[in-house]
Design a protein around this motif. Structure first.
Motif, PDB file in Angstrom:
ATOM      1  N   LEU A 168       0.821  -1.215   0.000  1.00 49.84           N
ATOM      2  CA  LEU A 168       0.000   0.000   0.000  1.00 49.84           C
ATOM      3  C   LEU A 168       0.855   1.265   0.000  1.00 49.84           C
ATOM      4  CD1 LEU A 168      -2.789  -1.024   2.541  1.00 49.84           C
ATOM      5  CD2 LEU A 168      -2.683  -1.374   0.070  1.00 49.84           C
ATOM      6  N   ASN A 169       2.182   1.093   0.075  1.00 53.69           N
ATOM      7  CA  ASN A 169       3.067   2.256   0.067  1.00 53.69           C
ATOM      8  C   ASN A 169       3.081   2.948  -1.291  1.00 53.69           C
ATOM      9  OD1 ASN A 169       3.851   1.741   2.712  1.00 53.69           O
ATOM     10  ND2 ASN A 169       5.535   0.413   2.083  1.00 53.69           N
ATOM     11  N   THR A 170       2.700   2.208  -2.338  1.00 52.88           N
ATOM     12  CA  THR A 170       2.748   2.779  -3.684  1.00 52.88           C
ATOM     13  C   THR A 170       1.565   3.706  -3.957  1.00 52.88           C
ATOM     14  OG1 THR A 170       1.554   0.885  -4.594  1.00 52.88           O
ATOM     15  CG2 THR A 170       3.954   0.753  -4.546  1.00 52.88           C
ATOM     16  N   LEU A 171       0.576   3.714  -3.076  1.00 54.12           N
ATOM     17  CA  LEU A 171      -0.599   4.558  -3.278  1.00 54.12           C
ATOM     18  C   LEU A 171      -0.368   5.947  -2.699  1.00 54.12           C
ATOM     19  CD1 LEU A 171      -3.335   1.991  -2.254  1.00 54.12           C
ATOM     20  CD2 LEU A 171      -2.615   2.570  -4.555  1.00 54.12           C
ATOM     21  N   THR A 172      -1.142   6.882  -3.192  1.00 51.83           N
ATOM     22  CA  THR A 172      -1.128   8.218  -2.585  1.00 51.83           C
ATOM     23  C   THR A 172      -1.689   8.114  -1.180  1.00 51.83           C
ATOM     24  OG1 THR A 172      -1.470   9.246  -4.743  1.00 51.83           O
ATOM     25  CG2 THR A 172      -1.925  10.591  -2.790  1.00 51.83           C
ATOM     26  N   ALA A 173      -0.939   8.578  -0.212  1.00 52.83           N
ATOM     27  CA  ALA A 173      -1.303   8.380   1.189  1.00 52.83           C
ATOM     28  C   ALA A 173      -2.640   9.032   1.513  1.00 52.83           C
ATOM     29  CB  ALA A 173      -0.223   8.943   2.088  1.00 52.83           C
ATOM     30  N   VAL A 174      -3.451   8.286   2.256  1.00 54.10           N
ATOM     31  CA  VAL A 174      -4.702   8.847   2.774  1.00 54.10           C
ATOM     32  C   VAL A 174      -4.362   9.759   3.938  1.00 54.10           C
ATOM     33  CG1 VAL A 174      -6.862   8.298   3.935  1.00 54.10           C
ATOM     34  CG2 VAL A 174      -6.064   6.866   2.058  1.00 54.10           C
ATOM     35  N   ALA A 175      -4.944  10.926   3.962  1.00 53.81           N
ATOM     36  CA  ALA A 175      -4.679  11.871   5.047  1.00 53.81           C
ATOM     37  C   ALA A 175      -5.829  12.872   5.142  1.00 53.81           C
ATOM     38  CB  ALA A 175      -3.364  12.629   4.802  1.00 53.81           C
ATOM     39  N   GLY A 176      -5.863  13.616   6.246  1.00 55.54           N
ATOM     40  CA  GLY A 176      -6.834  14.686   6.374  1.00 55.54           C
ATOM     41  C   GLY A 176      -6.494  15.803   5.407  1.00 55.54           C
ATOM     42  N   PRO A 177      -7.471  16.556   4.974  1.00 55.59           N
ATOM     43  CA  PRO A 177      -7.209  17.593   3.966  1.00 55.59           C
ATOM     44  C   PRO A 177      -6.429  18.781   4.498  1.00 55.59           C
ATOM     45  CG  PRO A 177      -9.478  17.698   4.711  1.00 55.59           C
ATOM     46  CD  PRO A 177      -8.897  16.478   5.329  1.00 55.59           C
ATOM     47  N   GLY A 178      -6.416  18.972   5.811  1.00 49.85           N
ATOM     48  CA  GLY A 178      -5.707  20.114   6.384  1.00 49.85           C
ATOM     49  C   GLY A 178      -6.399  21.437   6.100  1.00 49.85           C
ATOM     50  N   GLY A 179      -5.658  22.506   6.240  1.00 59.19           N
ATOM     51  CA  GLY A 179      -6.205  23.833   5.965  1.00 59.19           C
ATOM     52  C   GLY A 179      -7.110  24.329   7.086  1.00 59.19           C
ATOM     53  N   THR A 180      -7.829  25.396   6.777  1.00 57.15           N
ATOM     54  CA  THR A 180      -8.721  26.011   7.745  1.00 57.15           C
ATOM     55  C   THR A 180      -9.983  26.480   7.043  1.00 57.15           C
ATOM     56  OG1 THR A 180      -8.963  27.792   9.380  1.00 57.15           O
ATOM     57  CG2 THR A 180      -7.606  28.250   7.454  1.00 57.15           C
ATOM     58  N   VAL A 181     -11.075  26.532   7.792  1.00 56.51           N
ATOM     59  CA  VAL A 181     -12.325  27.043   7.222  1.00 56.51           C
ATOM     60  C   VAL A 181     -12.797  28.253   8.031  1.00 56.51           C
ATOM     61  CG1 VAL A 181     -13.032  24.850   6.237  1.00 56.51           C
ATOM     62  CG2 VAL A 181     -13.671  25.388   8.592  1.00 56.51           C
ATOM     63  N   SER A 182     -11.848  28.910   8.650  1.00 53.88           N
ATOM     64  CA  SER A 182     -12.202  30.073   9.471  1.00 53.88           C
ATOM     65  C   SER A 182     -12.481  31.310   8.627  1.00 53.88           C
ATOM     66  CB  SER A 182     -11.097  30.374  10.479  1.00 53.88           C
ATOM     67  OG  SER A 182      -9.867  30.606   9.807  1.00 53.88           O
ATOM     68  N   THR A 183     -12.137  31.235   7.322  1.00 49.59           N
ATOM     69  CA  THR A 183     -12.420  32.338   6.402  1.00 49.59           C
ATOM     70  C   THR A 183     -13.096  31.770   5.160  1.00 49.59           C
ATOM     71  OG1 THR A 183     -10.301  32.151   5.252  1.00 49.59           O
ATOM     72  CG2 THR A 183     -10.379  33.589   7.193  1.00 49.59           C
ATOM     73  N   THR A 184     -13.712  32.670   4.371  1.00 51.51           N
ATOM     74  CA  THR A 184     -14.367  32.224   3.148  1.00 51.51           C
ATOM     75  C   THR A 184     -13.360  31.646   2.164  1.00 51.51           C
ATOM     76  OG1 THR A 184     -16.073  33.938   3.433  1.00 51.51           O
ATOM     77  CG2 THR A 184     -15.852  32.942   1.245  1.00 51.51           C
ATOM     78  N   ALA A 185     -12.206  32.304   2.029  1.00 54.72           N
ATOM     79  CA  ALA A 185     -11.170  31.821   1.118  1.00 54.72           C
ATOM     80  C   ALA A 185     -10.633  30.464   1.583  1.00 54.72           C
ATOM     81  CB  ALA A 185     -10.032  32.839   1.031  1.00 54.72           C
ATOM     82  N   GLY A 186     -10.434  30.345   2.881  1.00 50.88           N
ATOM     83  CA  GLY A 186      -9.942  29.081   3.418  1.00 50.88           C
ATOM     84  C   GLY A 186     -10.944  27.961   3.210  1.00 50.88           C
ATOM     85  N   ALA A 187     -12.221  28.279   3.375  1.00 53.04           N
ATOM     86  CA  ALA A 187     -13.265  27.273   3.192  1.00 53.04           C
ATOM     87  C   ALA A 187     -13.321  26.818   1.740  1.00 53.04           C
ATOM     88  CB  ALA A 187     -14.609  27.829   3.623  1.00 53.04           C
ATOM     89  N   THR A 188     -13.173  27.772   0.809  1.00 54.59           N
ATOM     90  CA  THR A 188     -13.184  27.419  -0.612  1.00 54.59           C
ATOM     91  C   THR A 188     -12.015  26.493  -0.958  1.00 54.59           C
ATOM     92  OG1 THR A 188     -14.236  29.536  -1.164  1.00 54.59           O
ATOM     93  CG2 THR A 188     -13.139  28.337  -2.946  1.00 54.59           C
ATOM     94  N   ALA A 189     -10.832  26.824  -0.421  1.00 54.47           N
ATOM     95  CA  ALA A 189      -9.659  25.976  -0.661  1.00 54.47           C
ATOM     96  C   ALA A 189      -9.839  24.605  -0.012  1.00 54.47           C
ATOM     97  CB  ALA A 189      -8.403  26.667  -0.130  1.00 54.47           C
TER      98      ALA A 189
END
Length: 267
Positions: free
Chosen positions: A158-179
């Motif tokens: 399973l190392n050859t796959l793109t690692a599953v992870a949380g998306p990160g970032g922030t949704v405290s702003t409109t721009a952050g939420a869009t990203a």
């Protein structure tokens, strides 16, 4: 020629008695063990073939267990990915909610608190999903023997796959939420890829397990034809040998009387 020094008739009767007794004993051994081959001398070639078939059957039974265990390992991983998928869906909903112009930055702060907590939970699910102290999601790499030869293996990486992870970032702003919406979509795509891979592996192991079960059945049937005793035939042989033993005993008794009868000539 009548003689008293050597009882030839008795010697012959003893020889046949010993042979018939040995044959009867051999039949009893086969009936008691259920095997046609009690000693190598019974069927040397058959014994060699039977031993090889027994060895193959033993290995295949363990291979079936290996395939089942491998499927179980992957199902544990898939269960964790299913939970992560639920979390990612919630993260996307939170990002979409935060991107709305209806709510204020204060409310986005509340939304972001849940978003960050769930983002952390994704990482915790990944690191805590283990089987026999081995982490499964993202890092699992093992080979499983699923046949009679060391070359009959299925490797999981399973190392050859793109690692599953949380998306990160922030949704405290409109721009952050869009990203964040885009980041969550990417995380969902990676998750879907890994779940599809796990599903393919699970299907392969289950199919191999069924194939192994069929092989074991056929090998055991072939082995049975070689080594298992035919109860009816062997029982019939035992009865015949017992009759011959009794006949030899009777003949020996009669032969032992011959010298006594010859001595009467001297009287």
């Amino acid at each position: 020629m009548p003689v008293v020094a050597t009882n030839t008739a008795a010697n012959s009767a003893i020889r046949f008695l010993n042979n018939n007794s040995a044959a009867a004993a051999n039949s009893v051994s086969k009936l008691s063990s259920g095997s046609r081959i009690v000693r190598a001398s019974d069927d040397a070639a058959g014994l060699a073939i039977s031993t090889k078939l027994t060895s193959d059957s033993t290995v295949l039974k363990q291979a079936a267990t290996n395939a089942s265990q491998a499927a179980s390992v992957l199902q544990v991983g898939d269960g964790a990915l299913a939970r992560i998928a639920d979390v990612l869906q919630r993260l996307k909903a939170l990002a979409a909610q935060s991107s709305s112009g209806v709510i204020s930055d204060t409310e986005r702060g509340y939304i972001n608190a849940e978003y960050q907590a769930l983002n952390t939970e994704v990482g915790d699910i990944i690191t805590s999903t283990t089987f026999n102290n081995q982490q499964i999601v993202n890092t699992f790499s093992q080979s499983f023997l699923v046949g009679v030869s060391t070359s009959h293996t299925i490797a999981i990486n399973l190392n050859t796959l793109t690692a599953v992870a949380g998306p990160g970032g922030t949704v405290s702003t409109t721009a952050g939420a869009t990203a964040a919406i885009g980041a969550v979509d990417g995380a969902i795509q990676n998750l879907s890829t890994q779940r599809a891979t796990l599903g393919a592996y699970i299907s392969r192991f289950e199919t191999r397990g069924q194939a192994i079960a069929t092989s074991i059945e056929n090998i055991d049937a072939a082995n049975s034809a070689i080594k298992d005793v035919d109860l009816a035939a062997e029982q019939s042989k035992l009865v015949s040998n017992n009759v011959l033993v009794q006949a030899a005993v009777s003949a020996l008794s009669q032969a032992n009387q011959i010298p006594q009868q010859l001595l009467r000539v001297l009287q």
